[in-house]
Design a protein around this motif. Structure first.
Motif: not given
Length: 657
Positions: A357-365, A413-417, A428-433, A462-469
């Motif tokens: 439950l702690f490390l799950i938050d770090l998987v995109e580091l 999700k990574r495989e789908r994208e 997707r970027r426009v929709l998310i905004e 939101c797609p995984l590659k849109l990290r800033k968003e």
């Protein structure tokens, strides 16, 4: 050492030589009638004459009772500290001389208490440590001169904690070389036990015997002089005592590291009582070059015995989990330890529920300092034998859900994208905004829970590659959780946002929100680290007006958490039975007015410290009068994959959003 406390036994007017002064050029050496004067010999232009004179001086010094010995020793100390790699003095018998002087101080108390001789064992042990910290040749020469037995006497506490500090430092250097480790290991059982005892008890000893003594007249004068070089009042003495106590603890841990690296005495070091204490030993802001307790924990995690013991210690696991989700410079050490525990089949299922439950938050580091692909390493460790169809179930259903979430995010999700076109990503970027703007409106109108749902909807799309968003969405949702009084959810979302920013842990809003959440949970250390990083970002922001001040609320948070994380907070509580670190003083002033005045003063001091762009570590703990080398294991005595230390980066640095 009780006899040292009797007034009249220690001359009160001695001021040790300032380390910036070149003793060879001191006026004391001018017009000297003594043909054997050390400082006159040092100025001799003929090298052969000078060397012969110094060698003779080193032989005769322990045999003569001279009031100038302490001045000579402080001069040699200065040379050893500033020129530790110069072979001249080590080649002329300096180690034999220091051995004899330490023994003389230990065995002849009458001599020790006469003139200024009480300073001599400290300087002698410090000289040994300085000359052996870089050169294995000097370390071998020191061992042949018999330095270890007298250093052991000091380590046993034959004089005081001040001498223990320099003794454990010197022994740590000698133990860190392959070629001299065996000589220290001859005392292995005693050395390890003494180092463990020192690491566990030194803060209480220094507090009770020095810091906790408010009347300066009752403090040992030579301790005060050594700490401040004879300059400064009680505040400077306390600051330096705090620094030295931290060094004493960290050097004790370093000595244990030397044995743990070789998997020696692990049954002693891995005792549960010591491990529980170890996770509380924090290099922190005072001794910012040492990983302290967590550094030794990581070394232990490289051994089977160490992993077994640590996996059974709830306190250490909690500490590692909190460290892994912090902005502390040793965050990567916490992550390393947890990964090692998860990869070991014998400890994996003991720690999986506690850590997931702690490390799950770090998987995109992506990276952390010089470490890359940490998120992938964490993902692989968590999903090592996980399959979505697995019948394996955990007592905590949240753990099962977390592993499923990681699988869906990092695998499905990574495989789908992979096949998603740039046009689709832009749509997707426009929709998310649009969804984000809607969530922002709901937030401003007070619909906090509705805003959480909208931010969640945007994150799912939101797609995984849109990290800033995604970073902004996580941070905004964290603010909602904070207002709803849910610190755990706030920490989860801010940590994910801080993993997505580049470089990691640099998003100011997320740092401040997580600092508040940690404060709500009573995690003062983690709150302090985030707040310091937040303030550093404020200072270095290109958008910041030079006339602007550090946010008042951040300065107050730093002040609050500094008090809670004070090195002697635990020792103070044990000594006085009080949770209050600051002493309450009687005053005729109105309490509210006094409190407001104190808050304003603290704010001004912290603002000044941070805006001057000094090292936060030095600014908040006092300037060092004795430069101590970083704690690091010498090359050739390190097992693959082990690093003893890494310099903490608390200097204000430029940060990008």
């Amino acid at each position: 050492m009780d006899s040292l406390k009797k007034k009249g036994k220690i001359t009160p007017n001695f001021i040790p030589v300032n380390p910036t002064i070149n003793t060879a050029n001191m006026g004391l050496a001018q017009n000297c009638d003594n043909p054997g004067c050390f400082f006159c010999i040092m100025k001799e232009p003929d090298s052969s004459v000078r060397r012969a004179g110094m060698a003779s001086c080193f032989k005769e010094m322990p045999l003569r009772d001279n009031q100038e010995h302490v001045l000579v020793l402080s001069g040699i100390w200065n040379i050893a500290m500033t020129q530790p790699d110069d072979p001249e003095l080590p080649s002329l018998g300096i180690f034999d001389c220091m051995v004899s002087l330490i023994y003389k101080g230990i065995n002849d108390q009458e001599w020790l208490l006469r003139d200024q001789n009480v300073y001599i064992p400290y300087y002698a042990a410090h000289v040994i440590g300085s000359y052996t910290m870089n050169k294995v040749e000097f370390a071998e020469k020191a061992v042949k001169s018999g330095v270890i037995p007298p250093l052991m006497e000091l380590l046993r506490g034959k004089i005081s904690w001040v001498e223990q500090r320099v003794a454990v430092r010197a022994l740590g250097h000698l133990a860190s070389y392959e070629r001299t480790f065996k000589a220290v290991a001859a005392y292995e059982d005693e050395v390890v036990k003494l180092a463990m005892l020192l690491a566990s008890s030194c803060l209480d000893v220094v507090y009770v015997n020095f810091v906790g003594i408010k009347d300066m007249r009752k403090r040992l004068k030579y301790h005060s002089d050594l700490l401040t070089r004879g300059v400064g009042g009680i505040e400077m003495e306390n600051q330096k005592a705090e620094e030295w106590a931290s060094q004493l603890q960290c050097w004790s841990i370093y000595l244990l590291n030397c044995f743990a690296c070789k998997e020696r005495s692990l049954n002693l070091i891995c005792k549960q009582e010591f491990l529980k204490e170890l996770c509380k030993m924090w290099g922190g802001l005072v001794n910012h070059t040492s990983p302290a307790g967590v550094g030794l924990i990581r070394i232990l995690c490289h051994s089977k015995i160490g992993r077994k013991s640590i996996s059974g210690c709830k306190q250490i696991l909690e500490n590692l989990c909190h460290l892994s989700r912090s902005s502390d410079d040793w965050q990567y050490v916490g992550v390393d330890c947890l990964i090692l525990l998860l990869k070991d089949p014998d400890t994996r299922y003991k720690v999986l529920e506690a850590t997931t439950l702690f490390l799950i938050d770090l998987v995109e580091l992506k990276s952390l300092g010089d470490r890359s692909n940490l998120g992938e390493a964490i993902t692989n460790a968590l999903l090592l034998d996980y399959k979505p169809s697995s019948k394996l179930r955990f007592k905590n259903s949240k753990v099962q859900g977390a592993l499923q979430e990681i699988w869906e995010l990092k695998v499905e999700k990574r495989e789908r994208e992979k096949m998603m076109s740039e046009e689709k990503v832009e749509e997707r970027r426009v929709l998310i905004e649009l969804i984000r703007q809607q969530a922002n409106r709901l937030f401003r109108l007070g619909g906090i829970e509705a805003a959480v749902r909208s931010y969640t909807e945007a994150l799912d799309a939101c797609p995984l590659k849109l990290r800033k968003e995604r970073m902004v969405l996580y941070s905004n949702r964290a603010q909602c959780h904070l207002l709803l009084g849910d610190p755990d959810a706030t920490i989860r979302d801010t940590t994910r946002a801080l993993c997505l920013c580049s470089p990691a842990n640099c998003h100011g809003k997320s740092l401040w929100r997580r600092s508040q959440a940690y404060n709500m949970k009573g995690l003062a250390r983690e709150s302090l680290m985030d707040c310091i990083m937040f303030v550093n970002g404020c200072i270095n922001s290109e958008m910041m007006n030079k006339q602007e001040k550090i946010p008042y609320h951040a300065a107050r948070m730093i002040s609050k958490q500094m008090e809670k994380t004070w090195l002697f907070a635990g020792a103070h509580k044990r000594a006085t039975g009080s949770d209050h670190v600051k002493e309450v003083q009687d005053s005729d002033e109105d309490d509210n007015e006094t409190e407001r005045w104190n808050e304003e003063l603290e704010y001004k001091l912290i603002t000044k410290m941070m805006t001057e762009k000094k090292s936060t570590a030095c600014s908040l703990s006092g300037l060092s009068t004795t430069i101590e080398e970083p704690l690091k294991l010498k090359e050739g005595n390190r097992r693959p994959g082990l690093k003893m230390g890494r310099r903490r980066n608390r200097v204000v640095v430029a940060q990008s959003m």
